[in-house]
Design an enzyme around this catalytic site. Sequence first.
Site, mmCIF file in Angstrom:
data_model
loop_
_atom_site.group_PDB
_atom_site.id
_atom_site.type_symbol
_atom_site.label_atom_id
_atom_site.label_comp_id
_atom_site.label_asym_id
_atom_site.label_seq_id
_atom_site.Cartn_x
_atom_site.Cartn_y
_atom_site.Cartn_z
ATOM 1 N N ARG A 75 0.888 -1.175 0.000
ATOM 2 C CA ARG A 75 0.000 0.000 0.000
ATOM 3 C C ARG A 75 0.911 1.207 0.000
ATOM 4 N NH1 ARG A 75 -2.816 4.066 0.277
ATOM 5 N NH2 ARG A 75 -4.983 4.131 0.947
ATOM 6 N N GLU A 83 -11.234 5.186 -5.466
ATOM 7 C CA GLU A 83 -11.521 3.812 -5.864
ATOM 8 C C GLU A 83 -11.967 3.796 -7.323
ATOM 9 O OE1 GLU A 83 -10.716 1.412 -3.910
ATOM 10 O OE2 GLU A 83 -10.360 2.670 -2.158
ATOM 11 N N ARG A 139 -1.447 -5.069 4.661
ATOM 12 C CA ARG A 139 -0.565 -4.752 3.535
ATOM 13 C C ARG A 139 0.659 -3.996 4.051
ATOM 14 N NH1 ARG A 139 -5.119 -1.651 0.157
ATOM 15 N NH2 ARG A 139 -5.259 -0.746 2.222
#
Length: 197
Positions: A75, A83, A139
């Site tokens: 990330r 998004e 992540r």
Amino acid sequence: MRRYLPFILIVASLIICGCIQHEHYGQIKTHYETPHITPSAAKFDFGKRYEAVVVNVIDGDTIDVIVEGYRCRIRLLGIDCPETTPERNKPYEYDGITDLNYLAIWGIKAKEFAGDLLLGRKVYLEFDEIAGLKGYYGRYLAYVYLENGTDFNALLIKKGLARVYVEGEFRKEEYYLKLEMQARKKGIGLWSYVIES
């Protein structure tokens, strides 16, 4: 036929050994198995840069890399891209922008930009002691640098493809906020949105 036999043997050996790579529709395909994503096996030090190869672009701020022999999900630290679908965006997350379709368009542009610059290429990852190694979803959190040393996270902000992720703490926050303010003032990228009054 005898004349071509050495050439045929060399090509056959390369194929059997799995040494040939080719690209197909923007994703790297290889004749060997890539390691699975290993969320806990890889160990990294803070402040050190690790060479990696980008093998998948999930969206504008999330990539998969091979680093230190592990496949890891990264990330991009300190930034947040919209998004790629309207229903996954939130109104007011990017200041006064409430048009979720508009945000999804910029999410797709951010993903395409990341794919064009990162996919199949060598990058360098740097982890931040303030942010920690991993985020909420497990992540790895990292600054991503291009081969020429360009801070890719900062580049997304400059291009108006991301906002600064102020919900977390990290070393470059002040610098990234300055870059975002410049992009907003100039109406770059997603910041070209006109709020109707």
